[in-house]
Design an enzyme around this catalytic site. Structure first.
Site, PDB file in Angstrom:
ATOM      1  N   SER A   1       2.060  -1.033   9.534  1.00 48.17           N
ATOM      2  CA  SER A   1       3.388  -0.858   8.956  1.00 48.17           C
ATOM      3  C   SER A   1       4.420  -1.662   9.729  1.00 48.17           C
ATOM      4  CB  SER A   1       3.773   0.610   9.008  1.00 48.17           C
ATOM      5  OG  SER A   1       3.890   0.991  10.369  1.00 48.17           O
ATOM      6  N   LYS A   2       5.579  -1.796   9.115  1.00 49.94           N
ATOM      7  CA  LYS A   2       6.670  -2.570   9.701  1.00 49.94           C
ATOM      8  C   LYS A   2       7.067  -2.032  11.071  1.00 49.94           C
ATOM      9  CE  LYS A   2       8.830  -4.195   5.539  1.00 49.94           C
ATOM     10  NZ  LYS A   2       9.674  -3.807   4.478  1.00 49.94           N
ATOM     11  N   ARG A   3       6.889  -0.728  11.233  1.00 48.83           N
ATOM     12  CA  ARG A   3       7.295  -0.108  12.482  1.00 48.83           C
ATOM     13  C   ARG A   3       6.442  -0.636  13.655  1.00 48.83           C
ATOM     14  NH1 ARG A   3       6.422   5.243  13.919  1.00 48.83           N
ATOM     15  NH2 ARG A   3       5.096   5.351  12.107  1.00 48.83           N
ATOM     16  N   TYR A   4       5.216  -0.978  13.325  1.00 49.70           N
ATOM     17  CA  TYR A   4       4.293  -1.378  14.378  1.00 49.70           C
ATOM     18  C   TYR A   4       4.311  -2.889  14.641  1.00 49.70           C
ATOM     19  CZ  TYR A   4      -0.073  -2.467  16.618  1.00 49.70           C
ATOM     20  OH  TYR A   4      -1.015  -2.965  17.464  1.00 49.70           O
ATOM     21  N   ALA A   5       4.367  -3.633  13.589  1.00 50.63           N
ATOM     22  CA  ALA A   5       4.307  -5.092  13.745  1.00 50.63           C
ATOM     23  C   ALA A   5       4.985  -5.730  12.543  1.00 50.63           C
ATOM     24  CB  ALA A   5       2.845  -5.545  13.791  1.00 50.63           C
TER      25      ALA A   5
END
Ligand code: GLU
Length: 494
Positions: free
Chosen positions: A254-258
């Site tokens: 997800s965007k939160r991670y990468a």
């Protein structure tokens, strides 16, 4: 005659290309090219709520940048077009009418409120939530009268089975679905637009797709697709479901991670070949375990049977490693051109002031070629070349247990040694020779000179070596920086 391999990449136009989707298109591409087949681009844009302005243009642009070229698609046409689903609506209408006629599909007039109520009741009774088939039993006449009276409806497939269904994935083998996994699913929505289930099956059939390669999140749709092929009496293509790419913590990437958009990797300065190499290897390994592969080598060695069915974990270090490799393969002219937009963005004024612009920039870039992981890093790594004497803490000039005074003395000595090298002989080699022979002749400690010299030039704990930096900076700037360091130390004349 053997059937030609025809695969398709069928993204919904979301406005960006997800790195997981890049993997899917690469697998499709490799399968097509390794079997001398064709790859088709099809835009699945029938979900009006998800429509994004310029999405198709953006998608084409990024796919082109990555280097995936299609044999048929909205931008180049082809025998089986149009390749944008919203331009194929009459085809879906025609096909759904065929199913309505044979009784394999029916109109469902149940309102949202009725469906919600039905689901609530099912929940209360501990039953699985699914459509109860109320409108299945309407006669043809009843159905048509309701439609003519203007009642809203969807069209559902009449799922014919009350027993389990087995479907075959080329990688995973047989997958069994129980009747409770299936419901009379919707084929056209109340606005008349087809669902993914209908449009993708109709298009895959009409576009003569031989292999459907898609993400494993579509496995729940798999039995529905097969039942639809059966309802139409069509031969189904082979299906291959590619595992997801996960975060390190095994959650969905997800965007939160990468960064998930391929566009962000482009902006950061990743090389297309590195991204392709990375995505292909996250889920497939050539038999010889080779790690760095050009597209042609992948095509040569690719066998879909060797694809993994376990999920792959997104490993940015691996991507950086591969990208670094591809950066080092570039010749310096090409690499400088690639770095130029980043340098210009940050140091436009400084760059304008340099007379020998390109050769200076080439020298700067070549000093970092070994270390660069992605192109945008160049600005941070080389900023000391562009800014005036860098800002640093004078304590950084001190090597090990040297006294401030000693450092200052050594810098003064360096200044003297450097000052007598004339401009024409200002090369890394000459500078090094001059300084190292002085240190050796006087049996002095190398680090006591080279550390303060390097810090005075770069202001950094880590950087390329002092001689290389001095050559690129030029004599005048080098002397100015060494002098500035002695002033910073604040020790008076000895
Ligand atoms: N439109 C679907 C998506 O965006 C395509 C799935 C498929 O390949 O069938 O994921």
């Amino acid at each position: 005659m053997e059937k030609q391999t025809r695969v398709r990449f069928a993204p919904s136009p979301t406005g960006y290309l997800h790195i997981g989707s890049l993997r899917i298109v690469i697998f499709n591409y490799l399968l097509a090219k390794s079997q001398k087949g064709k790859i088709i681009l099809r835009i699945e844009d029938t979900d009006q709520q998800r429509k994004v302005e310029d999405a198709v243009e953006k998608l084409l642009k990024i796919l082109q940048w990555v280097g995936i070229n299609f044999d048929e698609g909205p931008h180049i046409g082809g025998e089986y077009g149009p390749y944008i689903q919203s331009q194929r609506l009459n085809i879906y209408t025609q096909k759904i009418n065929e199913l309505l006629k044979t009784g394999d599909a029916y109109r469902c007039f149940c309102s949202r409120e009725m469906l919600d109520k039905m689901r609530m009741e099912q929940k209360e009774k501990g039953m699985p939530s699914r459509y109860d088939g109320k409108c299945r039993h309407l006669s043809q006449l009843e159905s048509e009268n309701k439609m003519k009276a203007g009642e809203k409806f969807v069209v559902r497939q009449k799922i014919p089975i009350k027993q389990s269904i087995t479907v075959k994935d080329k990688l995973r083998g047989n997958i069994i679905f129980n009747p409770e996994d299936l419901t009379d699913h919707i084929l056209t929505k109340s606005d008349g637009l087809p669902t993914y289930q209908l449009a993708s099956v109709v298009d895959d059939h009409l576009m003569k797709i031989s292999h459907v390669i898609r993400g494993e999140e579509w496995i729940p749709s798999f039995p529905k697709n097969i039942l639809l092929y059966q309802a139409f009496g069509w031969q189904e293509p082979e299906f291959i479901h590619i595992p997801l790419t996960l975060n390190q913590d095994k959650g969905k990437l997800s965007k939160r991670y990468a960064d998930v958009a391929v566009e962000s990797y482009k902006d950061k300065g990743y090389i297309p070949q590195a991204l392709i190499n990375f995505c292909a290897l996250a889920g497939w390994h050539p038999k010889n375990d080779q790690e760095i592969l050009a597209m042609e080598q992948m095509i040569e060695q690719f066998r879909i049977q060797d694809a993994k069915i376990s999920p792959s974990v997104f490993d940015i270090n691996k991507l950086n490693y591969l990208n670094g490799y591809y950066i080092r393969q570039k010749n310096i002219d090409e690499l400088t051109d690639l770095c130029l937009p980043y340098l210009k963005e940050n140091f436009s004024a400084e760059i304008k002031n340099y007379k020998k612009e390109k050769s200076f920039l080439k020298n700067v870039v070549s000093l970092e070629q070994e270390r660069l992981k992605y192109l945008s890093e160049i600005t941070e790594l080389t900023s000391f070349f562009f800014k005036e004497v860098p800002d640093y803490n004078s304590q950084l000039l001190i090597w090990k247990k040297m006294s401030t005074q000693q450092v200052s003395q050594n810098l003064n000595k360096l200044y003297e040694l450097l000052a007598i090298i004339n401009n024409k002989q200002w090369t890394q080699k000459n500078i090094e020779e001059k300084i190292v022979s002085f240190i050796k002749d006087n049996s002095l400690v190398v680090g006591n000179f080279l550390w303060p010299m390097r810090v005075s030039l770069t202001g950094r704990q880590n950087s390329p070596g002092p001689f290389e930096v001095a050559e690129v900076l030029g004599k005048e700037e080098t002397l100015a920086r060494v002098e500035h360091a002695t002033i910073k130390l604040g020790v008076g004349e000895q």
